[in-house]
Design a protein around this motif. Sequence first.
Motif, PDB file in Angstrom:
ATOM      1  N   GLY A 128       0.789  -0.991  -0.039  1.00 52.21           N
ATOM      2  CA  GLY A 128       0.011   0.053   0.048  1.00 52.21           C
ATOM      3  C   GLY A 128       0.802   1.150   0.116  1.00 52.21           C
ATOM      4  O   GLY A 128       0.191   2.393   0.103  1.00 52.21           O
ATOM      5  N   VAL A 129       2.247   1.203  -0.074  1.00 55.06           N
ATOM      6  CA  VAL A 129       3.143   2.439  -0.051  1.00 55.06           C
ATOM      7  C   VAL A 129       3.457   2.672  -1.376  1.00 55.06           C
ATOM      8  O   VAL A 129       4.191   1.599  -2.063  1.00 55.06           O
ATOM      9  CB  VAL A 129       4.051   2.174   0.771  1.00 55.06           C
ATOM     10  N   LEU A 130       3.652   3.865  -1.989  1.00 53.83           N
ATOM     11  CA  LEU A 130       3.963   4.195  -3.217  1.00 53.83           C
ATOM     12  C   LEU A 130       5.556   4.153  -3.060  1.00 53.83           C
ATOM     13  O   LEU A 130       6.033   4.932  -2.362  1.00 53.83           O
ATOM     14  CB  LEU A 130       3.583   5.595  -3.712  1.00 53.83           C
ATOM     15  N   CYS A 131       6.346   3.323  -3.884  1.00 55.77           N
ATOM     16  CA  CYS A 131       7.696   3.265  -3.881  1.00 55.77           C
ATOM     17  C   CYS A 131       8.309   3.762  -4.946  1.00 55.77           C
ATOM     18  O   CYS A 131       9.461   4.280  -4.901  1.00 55.77           O
ATOM     19  CB  CYS A 131       7.895   1.613  -3.930  1.00 55.77           C
ATOM     20  N   LEU A 132       7.752   3.743  -6.217  1.00 54.49           N
ATOM     21  CA  LEU A 132       8.517   4.326  -7.342  1.00 54.49           C
ATOM     22  C   LEU A 132       7.370   4.940  -8.301  1.00 54.49           C
ATOM     23  O   LEU A 132       6.386   4.526  -8.511  1.00 54.49           O
ATOM     24  CB  LEU A 132       9.248   3.175  -7.933  1.00 54.49           C
ATOM     25  N   THR A 133       8.039   6.025  -8.825  1.00 54.35           N
ATOM     26  CA  THR A 133       7.123   6.661  -9.947  1.00 54.35           C
ATOM     27  C   THR A 133       8.102   6.969 -11.069  1.00 54.35           C
ATOM     28  O   THR A 133       9.108   7.287 -10.992  1.00 54.35           O
ATOM     29  CB  THR A 133       6.663   7.925  -9.541  1.00 54.35           C
ATOM     30  N   GLU A 134       7.583   6.296 -12.240  1.00 47.35           N
ATOM     31  CA  GLU A 134       8.400   6.383 -13.550  1.00 47.35           C
ATOM     32  C   GLU A 134       7.823   6.847 -14.465  1.00 47.35           C
ATOM     33  O   GLU A 134       6.591   6.481 -14.797  1.00 47.35           O
ATOM     34  CB  GLU A 134       8.938   4.836 -13.747  1.00 47.35           C
ATOM     35  N   TRP A 135       8.200   7.896 -15.582  1.00 49.77           N
ATOM     36  CA  TRP A 135       7.755   8.227 -16.656  1.00 49.77           C
ATOM     37  C   TRP A 135       8.568   7.756 -17.644  1.00 49.77           C
ATOM     38  O   TRP A 135       9.882   7.902 -17.740  1.00 49.77           O
ATOM     39  CB  TRP A 135       7.737   9.784 -16.686  1.00 49.77           C
TER      40      TRP A 135
END
Length: 265
Positions: A128-135
């Motif tokens: 439930g935790v956002l670990c990574l955001t990638e574009w």
Amino acid sequence: MNPAQPKQTSQSDVMDSARAAAMQVALGQRPTISAGDALPPFFHQLYFWDPQPPEGLGRDGHPQVGGLIPDMGLPRRMWAGGRLQFHTPLRTGVEAIKTSHCESATRKDGRTGPLAFVTMRHDIHQNGVLCLTEWQDLVYREDPAPDAIKPVPPVARTDEESRIAASFSSTLLFRYSALTFNGHRIHYDLDYAREVEGYDGLVVHGPLLAQKLMLLAEAELGPLTTFQFRATAPLMHFETAEFCRKGRDLWVRGPDGRQCMQARA
């Protein structure tokens, strides 16, 4: 975007430590990753495979466009660059969920003909935790004309504080394609790469170059919070490249001095 196209997709995967250790070996490292360890930056590329049956593939070996990525009528695909935000480490042995969105898709006329630009965003959560955001920035273009003049690549900087030389055998390209489930034929089918897409040899994966830059940045600067990169010229499998850093700027220099990739950590 066609209203019938999905606006987002979600996949789940357990971050298998054996796959990460296999990547370490492919990169010439000792296999030190075990269950519960933090993944090195960009190793999430090894997961969230999307296998398609043969009839679901395009001529280049990639899944056919027209789903999350719209079909804009251009056959050649290139990963032009990307940006990453590392919020908290991804852990092996733990299920992760990746949600993917197509943020933009536009078609333009360039100096070499029509181009399509697609930006994808991927959010990866564990527990439930956002670990990574990638574009991811993708470019689609027409096949090269037989008499087309190749663009002149930019010249790479020579003021680095550190540099590491690396070569890329066809075996390494095959292993990286297998570990990332990347079917793009420019990385393993020499006849296709030369005769259809107009390259001089097998193309070293842009993400593989970015991977090595990230590992260099982490080793010399410490844990990464952000990283962005842009591919500027292809590197062939028979070439040796130099991976360079000055401050937080990084780049890949080809054997003729051209800049193949630039990045900032």
